[in-house]
Structures are given as structure tokens and as C-alpha cells.
Design a protein around this motif. Structure first.
Motif, short mmCIF file in Angstrom:
data_model
loop_
_atom_site.label_atom_id
_atom_site.label_comp_id
_atom_site.label_asym_id
_atom_site.label_seq_id
_atom_site.Cartn_x
_atom_site.Cartn_y
_atom_site.Cartn_z
N ALA A 25 0.69 -1.10 -0.04
CA ALA A 25 -0.01 -0.18 0.17
C ALA A 25 0.97 1.14 0.03
N PRO A 26 0.49 2.22 -0.70
CA PRO A 26 1.21 3.58 -0.90
C PRO A 26 1.19 4.17 0.61
N ASP A 27 2.41 4.81 1.18
CA ASP A 27 2.73 5.59 2.40
C ASP A 27 2.12 6.78 2.02
N VAL A 28 1.01 7.44 2.59
CA VAL A 28 0.59 8.48 2.36
C VAL A 28 0.98 9.53 3.51
N TYR A 29 1.88 10.35 3.32
CA TYR A 29 2.30 11.23 4.39
C TYR A 29 1.62 12.50 4.68
N LYS A 30 1.01 12.99 3.46
CA LYS A 30 0.04 14.29 3.54
C LYS A 30 -0.66 14.08 2.39
N GLU A 31 -1.93 14.12 2.71
CA GLU A 31 -3.06 14.25 1.42
C GLU A 31 -2.64 15.52 0.59
N PRO A 32 -2.73 15.48 -0.61
CA PRO A 32 -2.41 16.57 -1.58
C PRO A 32 -3.40 17.83 -1.35
N ASP A 33 -4.64 17.34 -0.87
CA ASP A 33 -5.69 18.51 -0.50
C ASP A 33 -5.19 19.63 0.77
N GLU A 34 -4.53 18.39 1.74
CA GLU A 34 -4.02 19.24 2.85
C GLU A 34 -2.88 20.02 2.51
N ASP A 95 9.96 1.98 -10.05
CA ASP A 95 8.81 0.95 -10.61
C ASP A 95 7.39 2.01 -10.39
N GLU A 96 7.25 2.54 -9.37
CA GLU A 96 6.11 3.29 -8.69
C GLU A 96 6.15 4.68 -8.84
N GLU A 97 4.91 5.37 -8.74
CA GLU A 97 4.89 7.04 -8.73
C GLU A 97 5.19 7.56 -7.18
N ILE A 98 5.98 8.69 -7.35
CA ILE A 98 6.07 9.47 -5.93
C ILE A 98 5.27 10.85 -6.16
N THR A 99 4.42 11.13 -5.05
CA THR A 99 3.71 12.31 -5.37
C THR A 99 4.46 13.32 -4.42
N ILE A 100 4.72 14.71 -4.97
CA ILE A 100 5.46 15.39 -4.16
C ILE A 100 4.76 16.92 -4.48
N VAL A 114 7.04 15.23 0.18
CA VAL A 114 6.84 14.11 -0.22
C VAL A 114 5.27 13.93 0.17
N LEU A 115 4.27 13.76 -0.54
CA LEU A 115 3.00 13.54 -0.21
C LEU A 115 2.73 12.00 -0.21
N VAL A 116 2.94 11.19 -1.13
CA VAL A 116 2.57 9.91 -1.19
C VAL A 116 3.72 9.20 -1.80
N PHE A 117 4.41 8.13 -1.06
CA PHE A 117 5.49 7.34 -1.64
C PHE A 117 5.00 6.01 -1.83
N ARG A 118 5.09 5.25 -2.81
CA ARG A 118 4.46 4.02 -3.64
C ARG A 118 5.69 3.04 -3.56
N GLU A 119 6.83 3.50 -3.64
CA GLU A 119 8.02 2.53 -3.92
C GLU A 119 8.43 1.67 -2.77
N SER A 120 9.14 0.74 -2.86
CA SER A 120 9.57 -0.20 -1.89
C SER A 120 10.87 0.28 -1.04
N ARG A 121 11.56 1.14 -1.71
CA ARG A 121 12.82 1.74 -1.18
C ARG A 121 13.01 3.21 -1.44
N GLY A 122 13.66 3.92 -0.74
CA GLY A 122 14.07 5.35 -0.80
C GLY A 122 13.22 6.27 -0.24
N TRP A 123 12.25 5.80 0.58
CA TRP A 123 11.17 6.77 1.33
C TRP A 123 11.99 7.72 2.39
#
Length: 181
Positions: A25-34, A95-100, A114-123
């Protein structure tokens, strides 16, 4: 299929799916709207759309190394006289998108998260010790950042994705500030 065979197949498939990140599951650190609310002190303006011209699309492709996947890009700006914009952008790390999220003022990055992190590494790119390096960054010749950003061991692809998005945010911001009607 027998129950025993179904359990065996499921047991073999689960590690393969997890290894490919399909089950993560993606790690959501902050919702984009927030993030947008925080950028505009709780009162965000309505989102606007940038439809990149062919020339801007080429410039974006040069910055990213590939075409940007969206035909139009949402951004936030209080009014036409405001030299401050906010952007929520996505880029693939490995492999996955990162939302910034980026807030730009004048011709520089004011802040980024960083708002949403979906990768397995690099968080680790989400930590302020890394993101603070972008504060005040501007575009230099060739749409490069005007400073060197220190990397993070083991997060090379995430670091590179972050830097590409920072450059893209600066390009898009400049486009909106100088050419938007």
C-alpha cells in the motif's frame, strides 16, 4: 482444483506479488488537498489548469527524460498578480509513482514535501534533512537546478525522481508566471 493445490498456488504467488510491490500500500504522508491548504493558509484558491504547448511539452520531456503523462496539469495560484504557485506532481522512481508537493514564490522553490510514496525503497527522501535542500532552489542554464542536491545512499532513483520534479515545477511555474493569461 483441489484445496491443497489452491493453497500451494496461493502460497507461491503471494511472495512473487509482494516482491513486485503489487501488495504494498502507498505511504501517504500528507493528502494533496491538505498540502494545498497549508500552502495557502487554509484558504486555497480554485485549481487552475495548464495545457502545455508543444514547445513546453518538449521542454518538459527534456527535463524528465520522457513525456509527461498528463495532457493538462493542475496548479494553484491566488490571482494573476500573485507570483506564488503550488503544484502536486508525480514521477516514477524505480517502478512506482512518487507524489510531491511544491510551493514556488518568485522564481524559487519555497518549500516541498513528499506527499505519497509508493516505492519499496528510497522513502528517506521525505525527511526534512533532504527536502530542505530544495528551499530557494532556482533554474540555472539548461533547466538544471542552481545547486547540487546531496543524495541518499540506497535511494538513488527516488532522489533522481525528486530532482526531476523540482526542475519540472520550476519550469511550469515560470511558464505560468510569464505566459499565463
Amino acid at each position: 482444483m483441489s484445496v491443497r493445490r489452491a493453497v500451494l498456488v496461493a502460497g507461491l504467488a503471494a511472495p512473487l506479488l509482494a516482491a513486485r510491490g503489487a501488495a504494498a500500500a502507498p505511504d501517504v504522508y500528507k493528502e494533496p488537498d491538505e498540502f494545498i491548504r497549508s500552502a495557502f493558509a487554509g484558504q486555497p484558491p480554485a485549481p487552475q489548469l495548464l495545457w502545455p504547448s508543444p514547445a513546453l511539452q518538449q521542454r518538459m520531456q527534456a527535463v524528465l527524460g520522457h513525456p509527461y503523462r498528463q495532457l493538462r496539469i493542475r496548479y494553484w495560484r491566488a490571482d494573476k498578480s500573485d507570483k506564488r504557485t503550488a503544484w502536486v506532481l508525480d514521477e516514477v522512481g524505480k517502478d512506482e509513482e512518487i507524489t510531491i508537493g511544491f510551493v514556488l514564490a518568485g522564481d524559487a522553490i519555497e518549500r516541498t514535501e513528499v506527499l505519497v510514496f509508493r516505492e519499496s525503497r528510497g522513502w528517506e527522501i521525505r525527511f526534512p534533512a533532504y527536502t530542505r535542500q530544495f528551499g530557494g532552489a532556482r533554474l540555472a542554464d539548461g533547466d538544471r537546478l542552481d545547486r547540487k542536491i546531496d543524495g541518499i545512499t540506497g535511494a538513488t532513483l527516488s532522489v533522481q525522481a525528486y530532482e526531476r520534479l523540482a526542475r519540472l515545477a520550476l519550469v511550469l511555474h515560470r511558464e505560468v508566471i510569464t505566459h499565463a493569461p
